[in-house]
Each structure stands twice: as C-alpha cells, then as structure tokens.
Write an enzyme that holds these catalytic residues in place. Sequence first.
Site: not given
Ligand code: CMP
Length: 136
Positions: A9, A49, A57, A91, A102, A112, A126
């Site tokens: 990212k 997404y 979010f 996450t 992470r 992240n 994906e």
């Molecule tokens: P990713 O694995 O890229 O999938 C969705 C992304 O949303 C996640 O990583 C986070 O970077 C972002 N995100 C931000 N807030 C939240 C949340 N509350 N729960 C889950 N993902 C979140």
Amino acid sequence: MEKTLLIIKPDAVQRNLIGEIIRRAERARFKVVNIRYLRMAKEVAEDFYQVHKGKPFYDELCNYMSSGAIVPMVLEGENAVSGVRELIGKTNPIEAHPGTVRYDLAVSLTKNSVHASDSPANAVREIKFFFPREDV
Ligand code: CMP
C-alpha cells in the site's frame, strides 16, 4: 500450488519498504510470479474494494488507496492464500502478532502497509483485477 494477490500500500511504498516486504514473502517460500507499480484513480479503488461499500471506513480507504503508488503482485506457493494472510497478520496492526508485516511495519488500521486476498475465490477476483491475463 496456489496463487494469491498481495498489495503493498501507499504508506509502505512511500517509506521504501517494497524490498523488505518482498523479502519476507520470498523468505516464507512464496514466489513473485507477476508484479506491477501503479497509482489507482479513486474510482478504481472503489471498484476494487466494492465489498466494503457502505461501511464507515470505505471513503477513507478509497481516498487513501488512491493517494499514492501501490505495488500489487501475484504470489505463488503452497496454501498461498492462508499462508500470506498469516505472514501479514491481523488487519489492525495493534492486534497483529510480532514478526508479521503489519505488526512490524504498519502505521495504523488504514495505513496498514499491505492487503492480501482473504479466500481462494477472492484471490481469483483480485488477481484478475490487476492481472487480467494471469492464469488462475
Ligand atoms: P485491507 O486488508 O486492505 O481490507 C480493507 C481495508 O480497510 C483494511 O485492510 C484496512 O486498511 C481498512 N480499514 C479501515 N478501517 C477498517 C475497519 N474498521 N475494519 C476493517 N478494515 C478497515
């Protein structure tokens, strides 16, 4: 052999962590079989997404993911989907275990550092999103 999608990212690209993250994947016996460097338009991030559309979010996530360059790649190996998820950790970096990408490198829940497919079906979608001609 299984394939999965890993995205480095914008926060990690910005901090020169591309090599560090690929090194961790390779050390864990995953092979980089396709890779790109690109910046997504916001509409492209929204499309990628789309499963999170409507969540609180979502807007911040799409703004962030289109704020700078990303490095999506296809990783191949045994149980690549679950194995790469293990490698990157939970996450939210504050819930991730030490030694995961992470825990060690991420800045926040949004910043992240990496994304990885969470199921074999999502891996196919994906991978095709960024690498339409990839054999999956
Ligand atoms: P990713 O694995 O890229 O999938 C969705 C992304 O949303 C996640 O990583 C986070 O970077 C972002 N995100 C931000 N807030 C939240 C949340 N509350 N729960 C889950 N993902 C979140």
